[in-house]
Write a protein that holds these residues in place. Structure first.
Motif, PDB file in Angstrom:
ATOM      1  N   PHE A 101       0.845  -1.199   0.000  1.00  0.00           N
ATOM      2  CA  PHE A 101       0.000   0.000   0.000  1.00  0.00           C
ATOM      3  C   PHE A 101       0.879   1.247   0.000  1.00  0.00           C
ATOM      4  O   PHE A 101       1.798   1.368   0.792  1.00  0.00           O
ATOM      5  CB  PHE A 101      -0.920   0.003   1.215  1.00  0.00           C
ATOM      6  N   ASP A 102       0.583   2.174  -0.904  1.00  0.00           N
ATOM      7  CA  ASP A 102       1.345   3.414  -1.009  1.00  0.00           C
ATOM      8  C   ASP A 102       0.376   4.579  -0.846  1.00  0.00           C
ATOM      9  O   ASP A 102      -0.441   4.845  -1.723  1.00  0.00           O
ATOM     10  CB  ASP A 102       2.029   3.450  -2.380  1.00  0.00           C
ATOM     11  N   SER A 103       0.477   5.260   0.299  1.00  0.00           N
ATOM     12  CA  SER A 103      -0.516   6.298   0.593  1.00  0.00           C
ATOM     13  C   SER A 103      -0.402   7.479  -0.366  1.00  0.00           C
ATOM     14  O   SER A 103      -1.301   8.303  -0.444  1.00  0.00           O
ATOM     15  CB  SER A 103      -0.374   6.777   2.034  1.00  0.00           C
ATOM     16  N   GLY A 104       0.710   7.550  -1.121  1.00  0.00           N
ATOM     17  CA  GLY A 104       0.825   8.628  -2.096  1.00  0.00           C
ATOM     18  C   GLY A 104       0.011   8.357  -3.353  1.00  0.00           C
ATOM     19  O   GLY A 104      -0.214   9.240  -4.163  1.00  0.00           O
ATOM     20  N   ARG A 105      -0.400   7.106  -3.526  1.00  0.00           N
ATOM     21  CA  ARG A 105      -1.088   6.748  -4.770  1.00  0.00           C
ATOM     22  C   ARG A 105      -2.580   6.571  -4.608  1.00  0.00           C
ATOM     23  O   ARG A 105      -3.340   6.828  -5.535  1.00  0.00           O
ATOM     24  CB  ARG A 105      -0.508   5.455  -5.326  1.00  0.00           C
ATOM     25  N   ALA A 106      -2.986   6.029  -3.467  1.00  0.00           N
ATOM     26  CA  ALA A 106      -4.416   5.803  -3.269  1.00  0.00           C
ATOM     27  C   ALA A 106      -4.729   6.004  -1.803  1.00  0.00           C
ATOM     28  O   ALA A 106      -3.843   5.885  -0.956  1.00  0.00           O
ATOM     29  CB  ALA A 106      -4.785   4.386  -3.698  1.00  0.00           C
ATOM     30  N   SER A 107      -5.970   6.317  -1.492  1.00  0.00           N
ATOM     31  CA  SER A 107      -6.346   6.416  -0.097  1.00  0.00           C
ATOM     32  C   SER A 107      -6.522   4.995   0.424  1.00  0.00           C
ATOM     33  O   SER A 107      -6.815   4.082  -0.341  1.00  0.00           O
ATOM     34  CB  SER A 107      -7.632   7.213   0.052  1.00  0.00           C
ATOM     35  N   PRO A 108      -6.330   4.785   1.741  1.00  0.00           N
ATOM     36  CA  PRO A 108      -6.436   3.424   2.272  1.00  0.00           C
ATOM     37  C   PRO A 108      -7.802   2.794   1.988  1.00  0.00           C
ATOM     38  O   PRO A 108      -7.871   1.613   1.650  1.00  0.00           O
ATOM     39  CB  PRO A 108      -6.225   3.587   3.781  1.00  0.00           C
ATOM     40  N   ILE A 109      -8.866   3.593   2.115  1.00  0.00           N
ATOM     41  CA  ILE A 109     -10.193   3.002   1.934  1.00  0.00           C
ATOM     42  C   ILE A 109     -10.420   2.618   0.468  1.00  0.00           C
ATOM     43  O   ILE A 109     -11.018   1.583   0.164  1.00  0.00           O
ATOM     44  CB  ILE A 109     -11.315   3.911   2.505  1.00  0.00           C
ATOM     45  N   THR A 110      -9.874   3.417  -0.448  1.00  0.00           N
ATOM     46  CA  THR A 110      -9.992   3.068  -1.870  1.00  0.00           C
ATOM     47  C   THR A 110      -9.220   1.782  -2.162  1.00  0.00           C
ATOM     48  O   THR A 110      -9.709   0.894  -2.867  1.00  0.00           O
ATOM     49  CB  THR A 110      -9.449   4.210  -2.755  1.00  0.00           C
ATOM     50  N   TRP A 111      -8.038   1.692  -1.591  1.00  0.00           N
ATOM     51  CA  TRP A 111      -7.194   0.495  -1.784  1.00  0.00           C
ATOM     52  C   TRP A 111      -7.948  -0.750  -1.311  1.00  0.00           C
ATOM     53  O   TRP A 111      -8.038  -1.750  -2.020  1.00  0.00           O
ATOM     54  CB  TRP A 111      -5.903   0.685  -0.995  1.00  0.00           C
ATOM     55  N   PRO A 146      -4.502   8.351 -10.304  1.00  0.00           N
ATOM     56  CA  PRO A 146      -4.253   9.696  -9.796  1.00  0.00           C
ATOM     57  C   PRO A 146      -4.313   9.694  -8.272  1.00  0.00           C
ATOM     58  O   PRO A 146      -5.188   9.059  -7.695  1.00  0.00           O
ATOM     59  CB  PRO A 146      -5.404  10.523 -10.392  1.00  0.00           C
ATOM     60  N   SER A 147      -3.378  10.363  -7.636  1.00  0.00           N
ATOM     61  CA  SER A 147      -3.362  10.319  -6.180  1.00  0.00           C
ATOM     62  C   SER A 147      -4.435  11.236  -5.619  1.00  0.00           C
ATOM     63  O   SER A 147      -4.723  12.286  -6.167  1.00  0.00           O
ATOM     64  CB  SER A 147      -2.000  10.755  -5.662  1.00  0.00           C
ATOM     65  N   ALA A 148      -5.035  10.797  -4.560  1.00  0.00           N
ATOM     66  CA  ALA A 148      -6.020  11.641  -3.895  1.00  0.00           C
ATOM     67  C   ALA A 148      -5.378  12.173  -2.622  1.00  0.00           C
ATOM     68  O   ALA A 148      -5.015  11.416  -1.762  1.00  0.00           O
ATOM     69  CB  ALA A 148      -7.254  10.822  -3.559  1.00  0.00           C
ATOM     70  N   ALA A 149      -5.226  13.482  -2.555  1.00  0.00           N
ATOM     71  CA  ALA A 149      -4.477  14.039  -1.429  1.00  0.00           C
ATOM     72  C   ALA A 149      -5.259  13.927  -0.129  1.00  0.00           C
ATOM     73  O   ALA A 149      -4.701  13.856   0.934  1.00  0.00           O
ATOM     74  CB  ALA A 149      -4.110  15.489  -1.682  1.00  0.00           C
ATOM     75  N   ASP A 150      -6.556  13.903  -0.196  1.00  0.00           N
ATOM     76  CA  ASP A 150      -7.339  13.713   1.003  1.00  0.00           C
ATOM     77  C   ASP A 150      -8.735  13.270   0.604  1.00  0.00           C
ATOM     78  O   ASP A 150      -9.041  13.145  -0.573  1.00  0.00           O
ATOM     79  CB  ASP A 150      -7.391  15.010   1.820  1.00  0.00           C
ATOM     80  N   THR A 151      -9.573  13.017   1.591  1.00  0.00           N
ATOM     81  CA  THR A 151     -10.889  12.491   1.255  1.00  0.00           C
ATOM     82  C   THR A 151     -11.750  13.528   0.557  1.00  0.00           C
ATOM     83  O   THR A 151     -12.647  13.191  -0.175  1.00  0.00           O
ATOM     84  CB  THR A 151     -11.613  11.993   2.514  1.00  0.00           C
ATOM     85  N   LEU A 152     -11.437  14.797   0.813  1.00  0.00           N
ATOM     86  CA  LEU A 152     -12.175  15.850   0.136  1.00  0.00           C
ATOM     87  C   LEU A 152     -11.979  15.708  -1.368  1.00  0.00           C
ATOM     88  O   LEU A 152     -12.916  15.742  -2.159  1.00  0.00           O
ATOM     89  CB  LEU A 152     -11.653  17.207   0.600  1.00  0.00           C
TER      90      LEU A 152
END
Lengths: 217, 256
Positions: A101-111, A146-152
């Motif tokens: 898991f790479d938090s720069g690429r996807a949010s944990p919940i999406t992963w 595309p990376s998501a920087a936050d849930t917003l």
């Protein structure tokens, strides 16, 4: 001392930061204090601990995410018993793959949601006589999404995707949703729309072309 | 729908990745996609791209509470640290080895930065002013042959994968910040570099971008024990002149 500096709280790392600023370094904040981006941070942390073999972190991850992931399994499979099986496989896979898991690429919940969706589709394909192995959940996790920087931002992405899907012909967006969320294959979709397989293929391919363009614009 | 252009490609193979990501395939085409997934990195990336594009659809799905006892059925299937590794269906947590590799890699960045600092220092000593002639005389060079040692900061945080390496050359007051890992471009955000003097307030230095070094000439010097930090800010940097978003990496400047 200027007021801005008075507001700075000392940190163990030897420098100061504004309250709420050092989320990445100052970890013991009360639950809920950080809102959605805090939840994302917590899940990332839990996944990092899981990667180090921490079962209590795995339990926390399960407690925080299982309703969402169970909902996804149910949506794809339509059967509680099968969704339970898929959910178990999802967390076993998450336990195995947490280090990837790479938090720069996807949010944990999406992963996690993608693993759940793929595990559910695996099971769906197993029901069919023609199925060889099914989707490889780990391999199908987005590599360069595309990376998501936050849930917003994630919510923005969901809105954008939804708008783009709505801009397609109704049958195209119905088919794309039916495939991704409902696990429908080409023959399933052709049958449910009452059109030949070739027609369904070109509808979906045109729809995907337009979707991609819309998302990139 | 007829008469529309078809920009995505006419051939079945152009669509295999998208169709695989959507879960549309069966039989022979599914088998072919699986073959390419295991030995074609471009295909894997394309599948990942489509999966990422469609993943926000999963947000739409309503949550549903799983049965109370489900965790008890999952737990025995997790083997590894402190677990019941003897359960027949137990899954080994195969993460420890990669984690150690990551750690070794990260230590490698430290070594690389030290080497970089050393080579920069060397370069400055031997560089013959502006003239690119190797034999040019050096005595007029304003750079002292044995200036103060460069400073290096390893910037990281245990909660983010982002790693940056900063090197500061006191003789020229030049700071070079190189993203080493984890920094990705994100729409609507910038990654802002801050200097926090020991006991002082953060000062904005610039915006770091993935894959490119940020080179700065500082008017004032940098003291050892100053901290460099990177925070997530609105595009273009913090509107207040002080950090407003989370810190994703930080590290102290130390002498090499």
């Amino acid at each position: 001392m200027p007021p801005a500096e008075q507001a700075l709280a000392p940190l163990s790392t030897g420098f100061r930061c504004l309250p709420g600023w050092c989320m990445g370094l100052n970890m013991d904040l009360p639950a809920g204090a950080l809102g959605e981006s805090g939840e994302r941070l917590r899940l990332s942390e839990a996944l990092a601990s899981v990667a180090a073999g921490d079962k209590s972190a795995m339990k926390e991850l399960y407690a925080r995410t299982s309703p969402k992931l169970f909902g996804i399994c149910l949506r794809v499979l339509g059967s509680e018993a099968e969704a339970e099986e898929a959910l178990q496989e999802t967390y076993v896979a998450a336990w195995r793959k947490a280090a990837a898991f790479d938090s720069g690429r996807a949010s944990p919940i999406t992963w996690l949601a993608i693993i759940a969706r793929n595990k559910a589709i695996d099971r769906l394909r197993l029901r069919r006589p023609t199925a060889p192995d099914g989707l490889d959940s780990a391999a199908a996790i987005p590599d360069d999404s595309p990376s998501a920087a936050d849930t917003l931002e994630q919510a923005d992405e969901a809105r954008r995707l939804s708008l783009c899907l709505d801009s397609l012909d109704a049958v195209q967006s119905r088919a794309i949703r039916g495939a991704f969320l409902g696990g429908a294959s080409y023959p399933d979709l052709a049958a449910s729309e009452g059109v030949p397989l070739g027609t369904m293929k070109s509808w979906i391919r045109r729809g995907l072309s337009r979707l991609k363009k819309c998302l990139e614009s | 729908m007829s008469g529309e252009t078809f920009p995505g490609g006419e051939h079945d193979r152009d669509w295999l990745a998208a169709e695989y990501a959507l879960g549309l395939l069966e039989g022979e085409s599914l088998a072919e996609a699986q073959r390419r997934l295991s030995d074609d990195p471009d295909f894997r990336r394309e599948v990942g791209g489509w999966t990422g594009r469609l993943a926000p659809l999963l947000d739409e799905v309503e949550a549903a509470a799983p049965p109370q006892d489900l965790w008890r059925r999952i737990e025995p299937r997790l083997a590894g640290a402190g677990g019941s590794g003897t359960a027949p269906a137990a899954a080994a947590n195969d993460n420890l080895a990669p984690l150690q590799r990551k750690l070794a890699l990260w230590r490698g960045y430290g070594a690389a930065a030290t080497a970089l600092a050393a080579s920069l220092a060397f370069f400055m000593v031997v560089r013959p002013g502006a003239a690119p002639v190797p034999s040019a005389p050096t005595p007029v060079s304003p750079i002292p042959a044995a200036g103060p040692a460069p400073l290096v900061a390893m910037m990281e945080s245990k909660d983010s994968p982002v790693r940056l390496v900063a090197t500061y050359e006191p003789a020229t007051r030049s700071l070079v910040v190189m993203p080493a890992a984890g920094l990705t471009r994100a729409a609507g955000h910038s990654h802002q570099l801050w200097l926090i003097p020991d006991g002082g307030a953060p000062r904005p230095l610039g915006i770091v971008t993935p894959g490119a070094p940020l080179r700065l000439a500082l008017s004032g010097g940098l003291a050892p024990d100053s901290t460099l930090a990177v925070s997530v800010e609105p595009t273009g940097g913090s509107p207040t002149g002080l950090p407003t978003g989370p810190v994703i990496a930080a590290g102290k400047l130390v002498r090499t």
